[in-house]
Design a protein around this motif. Sequence first.
Motif, PDB file in Angstrom:
ATOM      1  N   PHE A  52       0.824  -1.215   0.000  1.00  0.00           N
ATOM      2  CA  PHE A  52       0.000   0.000   0.000  1.00  0.00           C
ATOM      3  C   PHE A  52       0.858   1.265   0.000  1.00  0.00           C
ATOM      4  O   PHE A  52       0.397   2.335  -0.380  1.00  0.00           O
ATOM      5  CB  PHE A  52      -0.962  -0.015   1.200  1.00  0.00           C
ATOM      6  CG  PHE A  52      -1.735  -1.309   1.236  1.00  0.00           C
ATOM      7  CD1 PHE A  52      -2.713  -1.559   0.282  1.00  0.00           C
ATOM      8  CD2 PHE A  52      -1.413  -2.312   2.149  1.00  0.00           C
ATOM      9  CE1 PHE A  52      -3.383  -2.777   0.267  1.00  0.00           C
ATOM     10  CE2 PHE A  52      -2.086  -3.523   2.137  1.00  0.00           C
ATOM     11  CZ  PHE A  52      -3.067  -3.758   1.197  1.00  0.00           C
ATOM     12  N   ASN A 109      -5.611 -11.080   2.121  1.00  0.00           N
ATOM     13  CA  ASN A 109      -6.608 -10.066   1.744  1.00  0.00           C
ATOM     14  C   ASN A 109      -7.294 -10.384   0.414  1.00  0.00           C
ATOM     15  O   ASN A 109      -7.854  -9.504  -0.219  1.00  0.00           O
ATOM     16  CB  ASN A 109      -5.968  -8.666   1.734  1.00  0.00           C
ATOM     17  CG  ASN A 109      -4.708  -8.612   0.890  1.00  0.00           C
ATOM     18  OD1 ASN A 109      -4.448  -9.520   0.094  1.00  0.00           O
ATOM     19  ND2 ASN A 109      -3.931  -7.554   1.047  1.00  0.00           N
ATOM     20  N   VAL A 110      -7.269 -11.641   0.014  1.00  0.00           N
ATOM     21  CA  VAL A 110      -7.792 -11.985  -1.320  1.00  0.00           C
ATOM     22  C   VAL A 110      -9.314 -11.829  -1.409  1.00  0.00           C
ATOM     23  O   VAL A 110      -9.839 -11.434  -2.447  1.00  0.00           O
ATOM     24  CB  VAL A 110      -7.322 -13.395  -1.765  1.00  0.00           C
ATOM     25  CG1 VAL A 110      -5.809 -13.428  -1.927  1.00  0.00           C
ATOM     26  CG2 VAL A 110      -7.766 -14.498  -0.812  1.00  0.00           C
ATOM     27  N   VAL A 146     -10.068  -8.094  -1.786  1.00  0.00           N
ATOM     28  CA  VAL A 146      -9.837  -7.596  -3.149  1.00  0.00           C
ATOM     29  C   VAL A 146     -10.912  -8.117  -4.101  1.00  0.00           C
ATOM     30  O   VAL A 146     -11.423  -7.372  -4.948  1.00  0.00           O
ATOM     31  CB  VAL A 146      -8.426  -7.981  -3.638  1.00  0.00           C
ATOM     32  CG1 VAL A 146      -8.196  -7.493  -5.065  1.00  0.00           C
ATOM     33  CG2 VAL A 146      -7.363  -7.414  -2.713  1.00  0.00           C
ATOM     34  N   GLY A 157      -5.763 -17.097  -9.981  1.00  0.00           N
ATOM     35  CA  GLY A 157      -5.262 -17.646  -8.717  1.00  0.00           C
ATOM     36  C   GLY A 157      -6.290 -17.393  -7.627  1.00  0.00           C
ATOM     37  O   GLY A 157      -7.499 -17.462  -7.866  1.00  0.00           O
ATOM     38  N   ILE A 215      -7.307 -14.651  -6.037  1.00  0.00           N
ATOM     39  CA  ILE A 215      -8.261 -13.544  -6.228  1.00  0.00           C
ATOM     40  C   ILE A 215      -9.121 -13.782  -7.473  1.00  0.00           C
ATOM     41  O   ILE A 215     -10.347 -13.684  -7.422  1.00  0.00           O
ATOM     42  CB  ILE A 215      -7.531 -12.177  -6.305  1.00  0.00           C
ATOM     43  CG1 ILE A 215      -6.818 -11.896  -4.972  1.00  0.00           C
ATOM     44  CG2 ILE A 215      -8.499 -11.052  -6.646  1.00  0.00           C
ATOM     45  CD1 ILE A 215      -5.940 -10.649  -4.965  1.00  0.00           C
ATOM     46  N   TYR A 231      -7.643 -16.429 -18.464  1.00  0.00           N
ATOM     47  CA  TYR A 231      -6.357 -16.704 -19.103  1.00  0.00           C
ATOM     48  C   TYR A 231      -5.317 -16.778 -17.990  1.00  0.00           C
ATOM     49  O   TYR A 231      -5.173 -15.854 -17.193  1.00  0.00           O
ATOM     50  CB  TYR A 231      -5.977 -15.604 -20.116  1.00  0.00           C
ATOM     51  CG  TYR A 231      -4.534 -15.720 -20.512  1.00  0.00           C
ATOM     52  CD1 TYR A 231      -4.121 -16.778 -21.311  1.00  0.00           C
ATOM     53  CD2 TYR A 231      -3.580 -14.832 -20.031  1.00  0.00           C
ATOM     54  CE1 TYR A 231      -2.773 -16.936 -21.621  1.00  0.00           C
ATOM     55  CE2 TYR A 231      -2.245 -14.987 -20.342  1.00  0.00           C
ATOM     56  CZ  TYR A 231      -1.851 -16.045 -21.137  1.00  0.00           C
ATOM     57  OH  TYR A 231      -0.530 -16.216 -21.418  1.00  0.00           O
ATOM     58  N   ASP A 232      -4.622 -17.898 -17.937  1.00  0.00           N
ATOM     59  CA  ASP A 232      -3.575 -18.116 -16.928  1.00  0.00           C
ATOM     60  C   ASP A 232      -2.707 -19.242 -17.465  1.00  0.00           C
ATOM     61  O   ASP A 232      -3.223 -20.168 -18.103  1.00  0.00           O
ATOM     62  CB  ASP A 232      -4.226 -18.530 -15.587  1.00  0.00           C
ATOM     63  CG  ASP A 232      -3.269 -18.421 -14.391  1.00  0.00           C
ATOM     64  OD1 ASP A 232      -2.115 -18.891 -14.492  1.00  0.00           O
ATOM     65  OD2 ASP A 232      -3.688 -17.888 -13.358  1.00  0.00           O
ATOM     66  N   CYS A 287      -3.307 -10.904 -11.984  1.00  0.00           N
ATOM     67  CA  CYS A 287      -2.018 -11.600 -11.964  1.00  0.00           C
ATOM     68  C   CYS A 287      -1.007 -10.684 -11.277  1.00  0.00           C
ATOM     69  O   CYS A 287      -1.188  -9.470 -11.242  1.00  0.00           O
ATOM     70  CB  CYS A 287      -1.570 -11.926 -13.388  1.00  0.00           C
ATOM     71  SG  CYS A 287      -1.534 -10.489 -14.455  1.00  0.00           S
ATOM     72  N   THR A 314       4.389  -9.366 -17.136  1.00  0.00           N
ATOM     73  CA  THR A 314       3.088  -8.667 -17.116  1.00  0.00           C
ATOM     74  C   THR A 314       3.237  -7.139 -17.076  1.00  0.00           C
ATOM     75  O   THR A 314       2.255  -6.429 -17.251  1.00  0.00           O
ATOM     76  CB  THR A 314       2.233  -9.099 -15.897  1.00  0.00           C
ATOM     77  OG1 THR A 314       2.951  -8.803 -14.694  1.00  0.00           O
ATOM     78  CG2 THR A 314       1.905 -10.583 -15.934  1.00  0.00           C
ATOM     79  N   ARG A 317      -2.016  -4.669 -10.116  1.00  0.00           N
ATOM     80  CA  ARG A 317      -0.944  -3.682  -9.992  1.00  0.00           C
ATOM     81  C   ARG A 317      -1.069  -2.687 -11.126  1.00  0.00           C
ATOM     82  O   ARG A 317      -1.272  -3.075 -12.293  1.00  0.00           O
ATOM     83  CB  ARG A 317       0.439  -4.355 -10.052  1.00  0.00           C
ATOM     84  CG  ARG A 317       0.858  -5.066  -8.770  1.00  0.00           C
ATOM     85  CD  ARG A 317       1.037  -4.109  -7.581  1.00  0.00           C
ATOM     86  NE  ARG A 317       1.351  -4.784  -6.343  1.00  0.00           N
ATOM     87  CZ  ARG A 317       0.474  -5.102  -5.386  1.00  0.00           C
ATOM     88  NH1 ARG A 317      -0.804  -4.778  -5.517  1.00  0.00           N
ATOM     89  NH2 ARG A 317       0.860  -5.713  -4.278  1.00  0.00           N
ATOM     90  N   ASP A 357      -7.710   0.213  -7.793  1.00  0.00           N
ATOM     91  CA  ASP A 357      -7.133   0.935  -6.654  1.00  0.00           C
ATOM     92  C   ASP A 357      -5.611   0.954  -6.726  1.00  0.00           C
ATOM     93  O   ASP A 357      -4.978   1.455  -5.805  1.00  0.00           O
ATOM     94  CB  ASP A 357      -7.582   0.295  -5.333  1.00  0.00           C
ATOM     95  CG  ASP A 357      -7.043  -1.111  -5.146  1.00  0.00           C
ATOM     96  OD1 ASP A 357      -6.901  -1.838  -6.144  1.00  0.00           O
ATOM     97  OD2 ASP A 357      -6.748  -1.493  -3.995  1.00  0.00           O
ATOM     98  N   GLY A 414      -7.271  -4.073  -0.471  1.00  0.00           N
ATOM     99  CA  GLY A 414      -6.763  -5.171   0.348  1.00  0.00           C
ATOM    100  C   GLY A 414      -6.380  -4.738   1.751  1.00  0.00           C
ATOM    101  O   GLY A 414      -5.692  -5.475   2.464  1.00  0.00           O
ATOM    102  N   TYR A 456       4.928 -15.598 -10.040  1.00  0.00           N
ATOM    103  CA  TYR A 456       5.653 -14.426 -10.558  1.00  0.00           C
ATOM    104  C   TYR A 456       6.426 -14.776 -11.826  1.00  0.00           C
ATOM    105  O   TYR A 456       7.561 -14.367 -11.999  1.00  0.00           O
ATOM    106  CB  TYR A 456       6.591 -13.880  -9.475  1.00  0.00           C
ATOM    107  CG  TYR A 456       5.860 -13.186  -8.343  1.00  0.00           C
ATOM    108  CD1 TYR A 456       5.701 -11.797  -8.335  1.00  0.00           C
ATOM    109  CD2 TYR A 456       5.310 -13.914  -7.293  1.00  0.00           C
ATOM    110  CE1 TYR A 456       5.018 -11.157  -7.302  1.00  0.00           C
ATOM    111  CE2 TYR A 456       4.632 -13.288  -6.251  1.00  0.00           C
ATOM    112  CZ  TYR A 456       4.496 -11.910  -6.264  1.00  0.00           C
ATOM    113  OH  TYR A 456       3.821 -11.272  -5.243  1.00  0.00           O
TER     114      TYR A 456
END
Length: 358
Positions: free
Chosen positions: A69, A117-118, A121, A171, A173, A192-193, A227, A233, A256, A280, A312, A355
């Motif tokens: 944060f 905190n998933v 979010v 994942g 979230i 998509y992952d 992600c 990314t 992000r 956010d 979060g 990651y």
Amino acid sequence: MKVLAVLYNGFKAAIEEPRLLGTVENKLGMDKWLAARGHEFIVTSSKEGPNSDFEKHIVDAEVLITTPFHPGYLTRELMEKAQNLKICITAGVGSDHIDLNAAVDHKIQVLEVSGSNVTSVAEHAVMSMLLLVRNFVPAHEMIERGDWQVSEVARNAFDLEGKVIGTIGAGRIGYRIMQRLLPFNPKELLYYDYHEIPPEAESAVNCKRVGTVEELVSQCDIVTVNCPLHEGTRGMINDRLLSAFKPGAWLVNTARGAICDEQAVAKALARGQLRGYAGDVWNVQPAPKDHPWRTMKNPLGGGNGMVPHYSGTTLDAQARYASGTKTILENYLDGKPQAHQNIIVGAGKYETTSYGLH
Ligand code: NAD
């Protein structure tokens, strides 16, 4: 032992509300505990530049605690100066502010409080979809102004029901968002992952995997980004990818800010390629006063659901990540093993594939 924590200032709010644990004032609730164990605990929000407390204390700290944060950016250069540093703990989820490849090279462990905190979010992301699709912000602003012109806001308001919604990253979230969207009866849930969701979990939310990010965005009315930020990314949602979106799609990013190109998003919203953008997270935090995402609008004057980075860090989430941070630190101090799900970088290697595939 020196423990350095870079947290955000809570000011008056943190004095009035002690459950704001992630603030400089309330010190993750760990100051008395660390003092009783005889450790030095430096807590600061000063994180930018060579004269900051962060750069001053990192040279001899053994433990670094940071929060997404108010990210203290631990670069390779700083890591080289941090001769005593053994472990970085992210109070929350998302450790992209630490140069993870450099942490691997320097054998510095990086841990986060996975899952803390998933849900917070996921709720925020669903709320953001609703407020964009239903054109909530301009409708509320109209009321505050003292106006009443239903057609002005209804002309750009839709239902979530019947929309194709896709997540980039499925994942903790991303999956929770799909679970929460299911009762709205979307036309389709796509993801998509590079990781496949197990078949039983896929059928529980009735979602479908698509092969490329281009394919995902070209089919969706609403895209949500879930992600981590990593070399694969960063800047992924740029002019080129935005031109593959359905015209008038909505984009929600609580992952992000730097996953999206700042100017590309602002331009896509201004020309109506995006009908709305909400989230956010920002590419620079705190965001400068003149950051285009603060005031960008679609051609009808709406479509902006931006808030500061807080999805979060609800009080419920702060209780969980403060307690999780303490457990990680306690394990470290007592030489106990860490929960595997919290380890991002272990002793000289990545322990997660979230990651990027290293
Ligand atoms: P997670 O590790 O459970 O899931 C991340 C998923 O993203 C994984 O399945 C991974 O395979 C996937 N992924 C990685 N690279 C990808 C790519 N190039 N394309 C598609 N998928 C990719 O993590 P999570 O708990 O779901 O959190 C995700 C991210 O959300 C965090 O890393 C963090 O950046 C962000 N986050 C934001 C807040 C907030 O307050 N806004 C809070 C928590 C987490």
